[in-house]
Design an enzyme around this catalytic site. Sequence first.
Site, PDB file in Angstrom:
ATOM      1  N   LEU A 163       0.853  -1.152   0.256  1.00  0.00           N
ATOM      2  CA  LEU A 163      -0.305   0.366   0.206  1.00  0.00           C
ATOM      3  C   LEU A 163       0.621   0.791   0.277  1.00  0.00           C
ATOM      4  CD1 LEU A 163      -2.580   0.799  -0.201  1.00  0.00           C
ATOM      5  CD2 LEU A 163      -3.016   0.128   2.488  1.00  0.00           C
ATOM      6  N   HIS A 164       1.416   1.710  -0.708  1.00  0.00           N
ATOM      7  CA  HIS A 164       2.536   2.892  -1.709  1.00  0.00           C
ATOM      8  C   HIS A 164       1.333   4.095  -1.776  1.00  0.00           C
ATOM      9  CE1 HIS A 164       2.809   2.272  -5.632  1.00  0.00           C
ATOM     10  NE2 HIS A 164       2.125   0.915  -5.507  1.00  0.00           N
ATOM     11  N   ALA A 165       2.222   4.904  -1.712  1.00  0.00           N
ATOM     12  CA  ALA A 165       1.578   5.920  -2.621  1.00  0.00           C
ATOM     13  C   ALA A 165       0.765   6.095  -3.518  1.00  0.00           C
ATOM     14  CB  ALA A 165       2.382   7.315  -2.956  1.00  0.00           C
TER      15      ALA A 165
END
Length: 90
Positions: free
Chosen positions: A15-17
Amino acid sequence: MNIEKQLTIENKLGLHARAATQLVELATQFNARITLVKGDKSADADSVLGLMMLESHQGETVTVISEGPDAQAAMDAIETLIAGRFNEAE
């Protein structure tokens, strides 16, 4: 209506940017309050920074809680997004 479901982060980068931004954009389309919980941390699905602070990586499970008139539709859409690896190649 209140729905709670365990979902596993499938994409390689977690769940990155970019993934968090997609989740926020999706969540705000529904009349529902959506919260993601991992361990002792929780974040509203309308906060990119909050979602990134969950530090959810590939293979980890998050609990998604959806409340409100559009709870089921929101949950279905979020489940599809996560299962589809946030539209990423890996």
